[in-house]
Design an enzyme around this catalytic site. Structure first.
Site, PDB file in Angstrom:
ATOM      1  N   CYS A 397     -86.368-131.565 -40.582  1.00 31.38           N
ATOM      2  CA  CYS A 397     -85.118-131.028 -39.993  1.00 31.38           C
ATOM      3  C   CYS A 397     -84.118-130.666 -41.083  1.00 31.38           C
ATOM      4  O   CYS A 397     -82.904-130.715 -40.857  1.00 31.38           O
ATOM      5  CB  CYS A 397     -84.462-132.013 -39.034  1.00 31.38           C
ATOM      6  SG  CYS A 397     -85.330-132.208 -37.516  1.00 31.38           S
ATOM      7  N   ASN A 398     -84.601-130.373 -42.269  1.00 29.14           N
ATOM      8  CA  ASN A 398     -83.707-130.039 -43.379  1.00 29.14           C
ATOM      9  C   ASN A 398     -84.225-128.741 -44.007  1.00 29.14           C
ATOM     10  O   ASN A 398     -84.797-128.755 -45.106  1.00 29.14           O
ATOM     11  CB  ASN A 398     -83.706-131.200 -44.387  1.00 29.14           C
ATOM     12  CG  ASN A 398     -82.645-131.023 -45.455  1.00 29.14           C
ATOM     13  OD1 ASN A 398     -82.338-129.901 -45.862  1.00 29.14           O
ATOM     14  ND2 ASN A 398     -82.076-132.125 -45.913  1.00 29.14           N
TER      15      ASN A 398
END
Ligand code: PLP
Length: 483
Positions: A397-398
């Site tokens: 999620c980065n």
């Protein structure tokens, strides 16, 4: 002496501080015994920490000892429930040294809930700005949609390779060059959940000096580092409690500075957030405290588990947790970095700092085969699963961290996305970004990690030595095996 014991001896010679953390071994034996009984090698503390059996027992005892009703009324059962929520809030103030004169504590479902509250309530307009670190979690990146909807300018603060720290020159320039803006919000992670980098907390006061409000995403930082809000004073802090102490999973908080809370504008009202709302009079009045941000009935039965968890961390002490995590991280960084194929090529490329200076216990990397081709992270995960090792793969999620680390350019991304306006799978992405990895492997240490966890992981990693990755096309899917 077996190989593990021998390796541990040389580890202890290099990392003598680890010896001061043996209380954690006893804790693991007594309160986390299921880890070793079930043979797990848990290496995903940045995903979630684990809970001690006493946390569950204390919580259950408390719930079984009383009768709790829906809070916020004066009945005896309601008053007891209200007290649970207030105690949890008080425990958070105390733990983070956040004076109630200066900060409010809003209980949320998780860090994402805290971040969304800021995003939707911050008074963005056409003359305001949102400055985001390149390696924010998507739950911070998503704030840009609120900013853009109000026509605010959105910019990113880049990272410097190879360490993946915020570029000080560019960040200083961005913070300084925003003179006539109205409201300005700078959002960055205290610790990257991709690279483990700890960005300096000094940026908070530098940003303040230029008139910015600061949102510090502390979700990946506070599980192993003390955040003392009497020393560092960001305007907003986001936390997920399960990342600190494993249980409960539905609880986080937003810690917000009163001076800045007054400028937030909630986009709606609901039960729990108002003092008075009228239909005929068509008005509503929000509560003045944290309740104004807590929609509906708070999770009052979960609330006591927050204090229990915070006390658990306080009793162990951050110094002990930090020393252990730092020692294990240092050892793994050294071992991974030294891993070589017979032909001398590196087996692993680590993304982020190679030493433990200003970094946490999260290590992201990829394996490379003996021809220098990356090994697909999904295959690494499959192999780890077979060995009961819990690690993470992907971009966590980065996306900014991933794009920087893997060298995926803006042009490449635009070309991929332009032909795919609606749906785009990971396989589509993989085929589009040919010859480059679309993700990484991540391990992370935490509260009750031990040397055996690190050692077994290195045993796993050494299986990639002298291997060649072979792609096999099967129907429309691409599989990879190691030869
Ligand atoms: C740095 C960081 N921020 C925010 C989040 C979001 O946390 P949650 O999914 O608990 O809301 C995470 C989760 O991994 C994270 O690592």
């Amino acid at each position: 002496m077996d190989a593990l014991a021998q390796a541990e001896r040389s580890f202890l010679d290099r990392h003598p501080r680890y010896r001061n953390t043996t209380a954690l071994d006893e804790l693991r034996r007594s309160q986390y015994e299921r880890l070793d009984r079930l043979g797990h090698r848990y290496l995903d503390y940045t995903g979630a920490s684990l809970y001690a059996s006493t946390q569950i027992q204390q919580h259950a005892q408390l719930l079984l000892a009383e009768v709790f009703g829906n809070p916020h009324s004066s009945s005896p059962t309601s008053a007891l429930a209200t007290r649970l929520v207030e105690r949890a809030r008080g425990a958070v103030h105390e733990f983070f040294n956040a004076s109630p004169d200066e900060y409010i504590v809003v209980l949320t479902r998780n860090a994402t809930g805290a971040l969304k509250l800021v995003g939707e309530s911050y008074p963005f307009d056409h003359a305001s700005r949102l400055l985001l670190a390149f390696d924010n979690h998507n739950s911070v990146n998503g704030i840009r949609e609120f900013a853009r909807a109000s026509r605010a300018a959105v910019t990113y603060a880049p990272l410097l390779l190879p360490d993946m720290r915020l570029d000080p020159e560019q960040l200083s320039a961005s913070l300084g060059a925003s003179g006539a803006s109205t409201h300005k919000l700078f959002a960055y992670p205290a610790q990257s959940n991709f690279s483990g980098v700890q960005h300096s907390l000094d940026w908070i006061e530098i940003a303040h000096a230029h008139g910015w409000d600061v949102l510090l995403d502390a979700a990946a930082y506070v599980p192993t580092n003390m955040l003392d809000l009497s020393l560092a004073k960001p305007d907003f802090v986001s936390v997920s409690f399960y990342k600190m102490f494993g249980y409960p999973t539905g609880a986080g908080c937003l810690i917000a500075r009163k001076a800045v809370v007054s400028k937030l504008r909630r986009p709606w009202f609901s039960g729990g957030t108002i003092t008075v709302a009228s239909i005929k009079g068509d008005r509503h009045y929000l509560q003045r405290g944290p309740e104004a941000f807590e929609d509906g009935t708070p999770d009052y039965l979960c609330a006591p588990a927050i204090e229990i968890g915070l006390t658990h961390i306080a009793n162990i002490g951050y110094e002990t947790i930090h020393a252990r995590v730092e020692s294990l991280t240092g050892w793994v960084l050294g071992q991974l970095g030294a891993l070589r194929h017979g032909n001398g090529l590196a087996v692993v490329r680590i993304y982020g700092p190679l030493t433990t200076d200003a970094r946490g216990g999260t290590v992201a990397f990829n394996f490379f085969d003996k021809d220098g081709r990356f090994v697909d992270h999904r295959m690494v995960e499959d192999r780890a699963n077979d060995m009961n090792i819990s690690l993470r793969t992907g971009c966590f999620c980065n996306p900014g961290g991933g794009e920087m680390a893997l060298g995926i350019s803006e042009a490449e991304l635009s070309a991929c996305f332009s032909g795919n306006p609606i749906s785009f799978t990971l396989d589509d992405f993989r085929q589009c970004i040919d010859d480059k990895s679309t993700g990484a492997v991540r391990i992370s240490f935490g509260l009750v990690s031990n040397f055996a966890d690190a050692y077994h992981f290195m045993q796993f990693a050494s299986r990639f030595v002298d291997k060649r990755a072979i792609e096999i096309q099967h129907s429309s899917q691409l599989f990879i095996r190691l030869d």
